[in-house]
Design an enzyme around this catalytic site. Sequence first.
Site, short mmCIF file in Angstrom:
data_model
loop_
_atom_site.label_atom_id
_atom_site.label_comp_id
_atom_site.label_asym_id
_atom_site.label_seq_id
_atom_site.Cartn_x
_atom_site.Cartn_y
_atom_site.Cartn_z
CE LYS A 141 -7.38 -0.07 6.16
NZ LYS A 141 -8.16 0.45 5.04
CG HIS A 182 -1.91 0.98 1.41
ND1 HIS A 182 -1.65 2.28 1.78
CD2 HIS A 182 -3.25 0.91 1.25
CE1 HIS A 182 -2.78 2.96 1.85
NE2 HIS A 182 -3.78 2.15 1.53
CG ASP A 201 0.53 -2.49 6.14
OD1 ASP A 201 -0.38 -2.54 6.97
OD2 ASP A 201 0.48 -1.82 5.09
CD GLN A 243 -7.07 -4.29 3.91
OE1 GLN A 243 -8.04 -5.00 4.15
NE2 GLN A 243 -7.20 -3.00 3.65
N1 PLP Z 1 -1.76 -0.69 4.64
C1 PLP Z 1 -2.73 -1.38 4.03
C2 PLP Z 1 -2.45 -2.75 3.51
C3 PLP Z 1 -4.01 -0.82 3.87
O1 PLP Z 1 -4.97 -1.50 3.26
C4 PLP Z 1 -4.23 0.49 4.37
C5 PLP Z 1 -5.54 1.12 4.18
O2 PLP Z 1 -6.28 0.81 3.28
C6 PLP Z 1 -3.19 1.14 5.03
C7 PLP Z 1 -1.97 0.53 5.14
C8 PLP Z 1 -3.37 2.50 5.59
O3 PLP Z 1 -4.32 2.49 6.59
P1 PLP Z 1 -4.91 3.87 7.18
O4 PLP Z 1 -5.40 4.65 6.00
O5 PLP Z 1 -6.00 3.43 8.08
O6 PLP Z 1 -3.79 4.53 7.90
#
Ligand code: PLP
Length: 402
Positions: free
Chosen positions: A223, A120, A197, A200
């Site tokens: 999430k 991401h 990370d 998800q």
């Molecule tokens: N990493 C992954 C794999 C994600 O799916 C997301 C959000 O969709 C994030 C990081 C970032 O999360 P946030 O926007 O809640 O900080």
Amino acid sequence: MSFDVEKIRSAFPLLRENPTLVYLDSAATAQKPQCVIDAVCNFYAKHNANIHRGLYRLSQQATADFERARERVAAFLNARESRECVFTRGATEAINLVAASWGGANLCAGDEILLTEMEHHANIVPWQLVAGRTGAKIVVAPMRDDGSLDVPALKNLISEKTKIVGVTQTSNALGTVNPVKEICAAAHAAGALTLVDAAQSAAHFVLDVQDIACDFLVFSGHKVCGPTGIGALYARAEILEKMPPYQGGGDMIETVDFAGTTFRGIPGRFEAGTPNIAGAIGLGAALDYVSALRPQAQAHEEALLAYATKKIRAELPELRIFGTAEKKASVISFHLGEIHPSDVGMLLDTFGVAVRVGHHCAMPLMKRLGITGTVRASFAFYNTFEEADRFVGALKKVREMF
Ligand code: PLP
């Protein structure tokens, strides 16, 4: 014990009050159960006070509730101690904290930061920022055509230059689940640190930082059925203790003098200013809620994914699924023939089906697949088989319109 989805749905006001809505965008944000909404409301209605600074009982109660929420995060992650858990705004801020603080203090020219092609943007851009400041270089491990990570290739890219390996446990764009434990072991064998990370995966799997043996792990509350604007960074205490502050301000100091400032111990040193107190308390309630539903919730999601995938394959042969790795979370990313993903998304909405379209904050992954975006349907434990049927039925109607 059977998994009573209807009973679970009745605990979610938004789902209960919109019975015709098919919400398939939980990978973007999950719906909130009443207990989380109550925890947030109760705090503001009955216990609101700032934390850590008040001598009066209301403030001490708020402090205790906030710190109890931290203990719930530690239990959720199986951290050794709650001081290894720092509250952040979410996964994005947690990665920025690690990149700026640990990266800023430990990276130099010639060092390598190893990421994967399926990250991401939140696990790419903070590293680019610190690489720009320190002269470190980003190295990218490849993904295979089916959306699985090429783990042998990743291992080959680990060298004595590698200082940190940052990898998503579950791809938000494709659903691929990566063998993070194996990757962390390979990184550690070369002396590199690891960041997982789990933005998800927190919603789908039991997380165990001691079993994964990672140095850092991040996730977002929203999430996992929690409030927005709250999440956590897990970091091994001995690493966190050596990291310089990320932001300065109130609550992270011991003494301030114009001649110099001394800082609190961990985790307070990384929590400058008034935090999202209600959010942390709501997150604690959410983690208790989802933890109590496991492992049945996970089995239900797996069954939903298998059911929807099979139905799509049987009834919509022109639908192309991106991401067919063996280990996958309940995400279906796809193209419907030649129809533009935005058209599919907008038309599905007219049939009451909410999905996400676009690059899903994973532009390098899209580039690797030679596309600019997909339609993404993401299933949570509160979705039903009937909703999967309605989703496929709506896709058929969309197809007939072209
Ligand atoms: N990493 C992954 C794999 C994600 O799916 C997301 C959000 O969709 C994030 C990081 C970032 O999360 P946030 O926007 O809640 O900080």
